[in-house]
Design an enzyme around this catalytic site. Structure first.
Site, PDB file in Angstrom:
ATOM      1  N   PRO A  11       0.840  -1.205   0.000  1.00 22.41           N
ATOM      2  CA  PRO A  11       0.000   0.000   0.000  1.00 22.41           C
ATOM      3  C   PRO A  11       0.877   1.258   0.000  1.00 22.41           C
ATOM      4  O   PRO A  11       1.261   1.768   1.045  1.00 22.41           O
ATOM      5  CB  PRO A  11      -0.807  -0.130   1.296  1.00 22.41           C
ATOM      6  CG  PRO A  11       0.037  -0.984   2.190  1.00 22.41           C
ATOM      7  CD  PRO A  11       0.811  -1.900   1.307  1.00 22.41           C
ATOM      8  N   ASP A  56       5.796   2.438   2.440  1.00 21.69           N
ATOM      9  CA  ASP A  56       4.922   1.297   2.684  1.00 21.69           C
ATOM     10  C   ASP A  56       4.093   1.591   3.933  1.00 21.69           C
ATOM     11  O   ASP A  56       4.631   1.624   5.047  1.00 21.69           O
ATOM     12  CB  ASP A  56       5.780   0.041   2.882  1.00 21.69           C
ATOM     13  CG  ASP A  56       4.954  -1.228   3.050  1.00 21.69           C
ATOM     14  OD1 ASP A  56       3.752  -1.132   3.367  1.00 21.69           O
ATOM     15  OD2 ASP A  56       5.532  -2.321   2.884  1.00 21.69           O
ATOM     16  N   HIS A  57       2.780   1.798   3.749  1.00 20.55           N
ATOM     17  CA  HIS A  57       1.940   2.228   4.865  1.00 20.55           C
ATOM     18  C   HIS A  57       1.707   1.119   5.890  1.00 20.55           C
ATOM     19  O   HIS A  57       1.216   1.378   6.997  1.00 20.55           O
ATOM     20  CB  HIS A  57       0.594   2.746   4.354  1.00 20.55           C
ATOM     21  CG  HIS A  57       0.050   3.890   5.156  1.00 20.55           C
ATOM     22  ND1 HIS A  57       0.227   3.991   6.527  1.00 20.55           N
ATOM     23  CD2 HIS A  57      -0.645   4.993   4.787  1.00 20.55           C
ATOM     24  CE1 HIS A  57      -0.349   5.106   6.956  1.00 20.55           C
ATOM     25  NE2 HIS A  57      -0.886   5.724   5.928  1.00 20.55           N
ATOM     26  N   ARG A  58       2.051  -0.129   5.554  1.00 19.83           N
ATOM     27  CA  ARG A  58       1.959  -1.193   6.550  1.00 19.83           C
ATOM     28  C   ARG A  58       2.993  -1.007   7.653  1.00 19.83           C
ATOM     29  O   ARG A  58       2.810  -1.469   8.789  1.00 19.83           O
ATOM     30  CB  ARG A  58       2.187  -2.558   5.889  1.00 19.83           C
ATOM     31  CG  ARG A  58       1.146  -2.958   4.848  1.00 19.83           C
ATOM     32  CD  ARG A  58       1.561  -4.217   4.125  1.00 19.83           C
ATOM     33  NE  ARG A  58       2.838  -4.057   3.450  1.00 19.83           N
ATOM     34  CZ  ARG A  58       3.460  -5.042   2.769  1.00 19.83           C
ATOM     35  NH1 ARG A  58       2.908  -6.239   2.712  1.00 19.83           N
ATOM     36  NH2 ARG A  58       4.608  -4.808   2.178  1.00 19.83           N
ATOM     37  N   VAL A  59       4.083  -0.308   7.310  1.00 17.83           N
ATOM     38  CA  VAL A  59       5.239  -0.224   8.208  1.00 17.83           C
ATOM     39  C   VAL A  59       5.501   1.197   8.677  1.00 17.83           C
ATOM     40  O   VAL A  59       5.873   1.429   9.831  1.00 17.83           O
ATOM     41  CB  VAL A  59       6.494  -0.780   7.503  1.00 17.83           C
ATOM     42  CG1 VAL A  59       7.717  -0.692   8.397  1.00 17.83           C
ATOM     43  CG2 VAL A  59       6.262  -2.224   7.054  1.00 17.83           C
TER      44      VAL A  59
END
Length: 226
Positions: free
Chosen positions: A26, A198-201
Site C-alpha cells: 500500500p 509502505d503504509h503497513r510499516v
C-alpha cells in the site's frame, strides 16, 4: 507493421518484482521542494579544489539520505513475513539505468563514509552494472532506495518500492524558479523529491519527519562534510 521484442531475463525479473510491489504494497507518497543553491555552490567549490575525484549532486543526496536514516531509523528497514527488520547501518540501493532495464547496486554503510568515498563507490558500481558484472550480493540487501531522473529534466515522479524495502526516494531536476520569502519574490534553484512509503510499516508523520530532516541537510550541505 511492428517488431516483436521478446522479454529478456532482466525484463522478466523487473516485471515480476514491480507487479508484486505495486499490487502487494500500500504505497503512499510525500513530496517536498528543496532549494539547492547552497548545495550547488559547495559542490562547485569542492570539485574546483579536487582534480582527482568529482562529486555529483547524487552523491550529496545519498549521504543526506544516510544521515536522515540514522536520525529516523523507522525508514531504514525491510518488511519480511510479519516482522520489521530495522538495520543499524544505511545500505542504500542506487537505481541505475542499464541496457534493457535497470540495476540497483547497494552502497554499504553509507552512514560511515564521506562524500569522496561514496562518489568513488557509486562510479565503480555503475561501471560494473553497465558491463553486467555485478554479483548477487552487490544488488541485494539494501535498506532504502534512491531513483534520480533529474539528469533527464524530469520535474517529479513517483517511484515503486523495491521489496522487502519499505521506502524509495524519487529525485527530480533542479530548476530555476521564483520563490516567495516574506513579502519578497526572489529566485532559486529548486529540486522536488517524492518519497514513496509502505503504509503497513511507516506512517505519514514518520515519513514527513524523515523528509524534513533530509531537506534540511541538503539546504545546509556543510553538515554533510563531517
Amino acid at each position: 507493421p511492428y517488431r516483436t521484442i521478446p522479454f529478456t531475463p532482466l525484463r522478466n525479473i523487473i516485471a515480476a518484482r514491480m507487479t508484486e510491489a505495486k499490487q502487494g504494497i500500500p504505497h503512499y507518497r510525500v513530496s517536498m521542494d528543496i532549494e539547492v543553491d547552497a548545495l550547488l555552490a559547495l559542490r562547485q567549490q569542492i570539485n574546483a579544489d579536487n582534480t582527482n575525484s568529482k562529486l555529483s549532486v547524487n552523491d550529496f543526496i545519498i549521504k543526506a539520505c544516510a544521515n536522515a536514516l540514522m536520525e529516523h531509523p523507522a525508514l531504514n528497514c525491510q518488511f519480511i513475513g510479519n516482522e520489521i527488520h530495522q538495520y543499524e547501518h544505511a545500505d542504500i540501493s542506487v537505481v541505475i539505468a542499464v541496457e534493457g532495464g535497470l540495476s540497483t547496486p547497494v552502497v554499504r554503510c553509507v552512514d560511515q563514509k564521506n562524500l569522496e568515498e561514496i562518489a568513488e563507490e557509486v562510479k565503480t558500481l555503475a561501471k560494473r552494472a553497465s558491463a553486467g558484472q555485478l554479483k548477487m550480493r552487490e544488488i541485494t540487501g539494501g535498506t532504502f532506495s534512491i531513483s534520480n531522473l533529474g539528469m533527464y529534466g524530469v520535474d517529479q515522479f513517483d517511484a515503486i518500492i523495491n521489496p522487502p524495502q519499505c521506502a524509495i526516494l524519487a529525485v527530480g531536476a533542479a530548476k530555476l524558479q521564483p520563490v516567495i520569502k516574506g513579502d519578497t519574490v526572489t529566485k532559486a534553484q529548486v529540486m522536488r523529491v517524492s518519497l514513496s512509503l509502505d503504509h503497513r510499516v511507516i506512517d505519514g508523520a514518520t515519513g514527513a519527519q524523515f523528509l524534513s530532516t533530509f531537506v534540511g541537510l541538503l539546504q545546509n550541505p556543510a553538515q554533510l562534510l563531517s
